[in-house]
Design a protein around this motif. Structure first.
Motif, mmCIF file in Angstrom:
data_model
loop_
_atom_site.group_PDB
_atom_site.id
_atom_site.type_symbol
_atom_site.label_atom_id
_atom_site.label_comp_id
_atom_site.label_asym_id
_atom_site.label_seq_id
_atom_site.Cartn_x
_atom_site.Cartn_y
_atom_site.Cartn_z
ATOM 1 N N MET A 36 0.873 -1.205 0.543
ATOM 2 C CA MET A 36 0.197 -0.113 -0.313
ATOM 3 C C MET A 36 1.295 0.988 0.451
ATOM 4 N N ARG A 37 2.036 1.099 0.350
ATOM 5 C CA ARG A 37 3.308 2.476 0.180
ATOM 6 C C ARG A 37 3.123 2.515 -0.458
ATOM 7 N N ALA A 38 3.893 1.206 -1.421
ATOM 8 C CA ALA A 38 4.295 1.334 -2.858
ATOM 9 C C ALA A 38 3.376 2.538 -3.921
ATOM 10 N N LEU A 39 2.048 1.544 -3.912
ATOM 11 C CA LEU A 39 0.701 2.505 -3.918
ATOM 12 C C LEU A 39 0.629 3.939 -3.997
ATOM 13 N N ILE A 40 0.680 4.606 -2.799
ATOM 14 C CA ILE A 40 0.145 5.416 -2.646
ATOM 15 C C ILE A 40 1.728 7.145 -2.989
ATOM 16 N N GLY A 41 3.259 5.595 -2.352
ATOM 17 C CA GLY A 41 4.200 6.599 -2.759
ATOM 18 C C GLY A 41 4.124 6.832 -4.987
ATOM 19 N N LYS A 42 3.358 5.325 -5.692
ATOM 20 C CA LYS A 42 3.936 5.685 -6.730
ATOM 21 C C LYS A 42 2.518 6.864 -7.715
ATOM 22 N N ALA A 43 1.199 6.697 -7.096
ATOM 23 C CA ALA A 43 0.226 7.367 -7.013
ATOM 24 C C ALA A 43 1.145 9.449 -6.679
ATOM 25 N N GLY A 44 1.321 9.476 -6.175
ATOM 26 C CA GLY A 44 2.581 10.351 -5.670
ATOM 27 C C GLY A 44 3.109 11.660 -6.712
ATOM 28 N N ILE A 45 3.621 10.831 -7.130
ATOM 29 C CA ILE A 45 4.838 10.239 -8.455
ATOM 30 C C ILE A 45 3.867 10.959 -9.090
ATOM 31 N N LEU A 46 2.959 10.079 -10.349
ATOM 32 C CA LEU A 46 1.953 10.433 -11.335
ATOM 33 C C LEU A 46 1.635 11.729 -11.089
ATOM 34 N N PHE A 47 1.040 12.060 -9.641
ATOM 35 C CA PHE A 47 0.076 13.218 -9.488
ATOM 36 C C PHE A 47 0.595 14.639 -8.687
ATOM 37 N N GLY A 48 1.543 14.358 -8.222
ATOM 38 C CA GLY A 48 2.837 15.161 -7.403
ATOM 39 C C GLY A 48 3.300 15.602 -8.553
ATOM 40 N N LEU A 49 4.869 14.688 -8.316
ATOM 41 C CA LEU A 49 5.787 14.794 -8.518
ATOM 42 C C LEU A 49 6.227 15.297 -10.079
ATOM 43 N N LEU A 50 5.805 14.239 -11.188
ATOM 44 C CA LEU A 50 5.780 14.242 -12.580
ATOM 45 C C LEU A 50 5.147 16.011 -13.264
ATOM 46 N N PRO A 51 3.950 16.013 -12.658
ATOM 47 C CA PRO A 51 3.196 17.284 -12.974
ATOM 48 C C PRO A 51 4.092 18.590 -12.705
ATOM 49 N N TRP A 52 4.169 18.836 -11.586
ATOM 50 C CA TRP A 52 5.286 19.179 -11.160
ATOM 51 C C TRP A 52 7.001 19.561 -11.860
ATOM 52 N N ALA A 53 7.935 18.691 -11.793
ATOM 53 C CA ALA A 53 8.895 18.856 -12.194
ATOM 54 C C ALA A 53 8.277 18.912 -13.837
ATOM 55 N N GLY A 54 7.090 18.387 -14.612
ATOM 56 C CA GLY A 54 6.859 19.335 -15.726
ATOM 57 C C GLY A 54 6.207 20.084 -15.795
ATOM 58 N N PHE A 55 5.879 20.759 -14.893
ATOM 59 C CA PHE A 55 5.574 22.277 -14.827
ATOM 60 C C PHE A 55 7.523 23.269 -15.080
ATOM 61 N N VAL A 56 7.193 22.807 -14.221
ATOM 62 C CA VAL A 56 9.701 23.213 -13.985
ATOM 63 C C VAL A 56 9.709 23.425 -15.293
ATOM 64 N N LEU A 57 10.229 22.441 -16.280
ATOM 65 C CA LEU A 57 10.443 22.145 -16.847
ATOM 66 C C LEU A 57 9.788 23.671 -18.397
ATOM 67 N N TRP A 58 9.153 23.009 -18.455
ATOM 68 C CA TRP A 58 8.259 23.547 -19.155
ATOM 69 C C TRP A 58 8.211 25.493 -19.201
ATOM 70 N N ALA A 59 8.241 25.918 -17.610
ATOM 71 C CA ALA A 59 8.489 27.785 -17.293
ATOM 72 C C ALA A 59 9.765 27.833 -17.622
ATOM 73 N N SER A 60 10.782 26.829 -16.887
ATOM 74 C CA SER A 60 12.482 27.434 -17.635
ATOM 75 C C SER A 60 12.884 27.725 -18.383
ATOM 76 N N LEU A 61 12.982 26.400 -19.115
ATOM 77 C CA LEU A 61 13.589 25.917 -20.340
ATOM 78 C C LEU A 61 13.150 27.455 -21.272
ATOM 79 N N PRO A 62 12.542 28.704 -21.503
ATOM 80 C CA PRO A 62 12.700 30.129 -22.311
ATOM 81 C C PRO A 62 13.793 30.302 -21.314
ATOM 82 N N LEU A 63 13.583 30.822 -20.645
ATOM 83 C CA LEU A 63 14.886 31.788 -19.241
ATOM 84 C C LEU A 63 16.038 31.283 -19.668
ATOM 85 N N VAL A 64 16.197 29.976 -19.369
ATOM 86 C CA VAL A 64 17.318 28.803 -18.952
ATOM 87 C C VAL A 64 18.115 28.540 -20.697
ATOM 88 N N ALA A 65 17.031 28.608 -21.667
ATOM 89 C CA ALA A 65 17.887 28.846 -22.655
ATOM 90 C C ALA A 65 18.082 30.384 -23.544
#
Length: 116
Positions: A36-65
């Motif tokens: 159950m902890r592993a399932l919660i961890g994977k849900a956190g990755i899918l619904f929290g970590l990956l979207p946030w990292a994707g947003f950071v990439l999307w928002a920062s790429l023009p500035l960094v480039a």
């Protein structure tokens, strides 16, 4: 020194994730099975970590480039290399995405299920 520190932090966050060394609240999950902890961890990755990292990439790429194209310097000293610090943000977000994908696809280790 600032450049080395930025690169160190960008990579160490992913290393801490890989070794499960982040602080976490275990108040509720202590009674849950490892599965159950592993399932919660994977849900956190899918619904929290990956979207946030994707947003950071999307928002920062023009500035960094733009920073890389201009070979941006430190404002206070005029020293070269500030663009590397901005690039460390993209490096960190990419490493988080890669580690998240590895965590999502990793099989459960044998013997992970707790006997209650």
């Amino acid at each position: 020194g600032q450049i080395m520190f930025a690169l160190y932090i960008a990579s160490s966050i992913t290393k801490a994730t890989r070794h499960h060394a982040h602080l976490k609240c275990d108040l509720f999950s202590a009674r849950l099975s490892n599965r159950m902890r592993a399932l919660i961890g994977k849900a956190g990755i899918l619904f929290g970590l990956l979207p946030w990292a994707g947003f950071v990439l999307w928002a920062s790429l023009p500035l960094v480039a733009r920073s890389f194209a201009q070979q941006e310097r430190f404002a206070e000293t005029g020293n070269a290399g500030y663009f590397i610090i901005k690039g460390a943000l993209v490096l960190m977000a990419c490493l988080i995405v890669l580690q998240s994908l590895l965590d999502l696809t990793a099989p459960a280790a044998a013997g992970d299920e707790r006997q209650d």
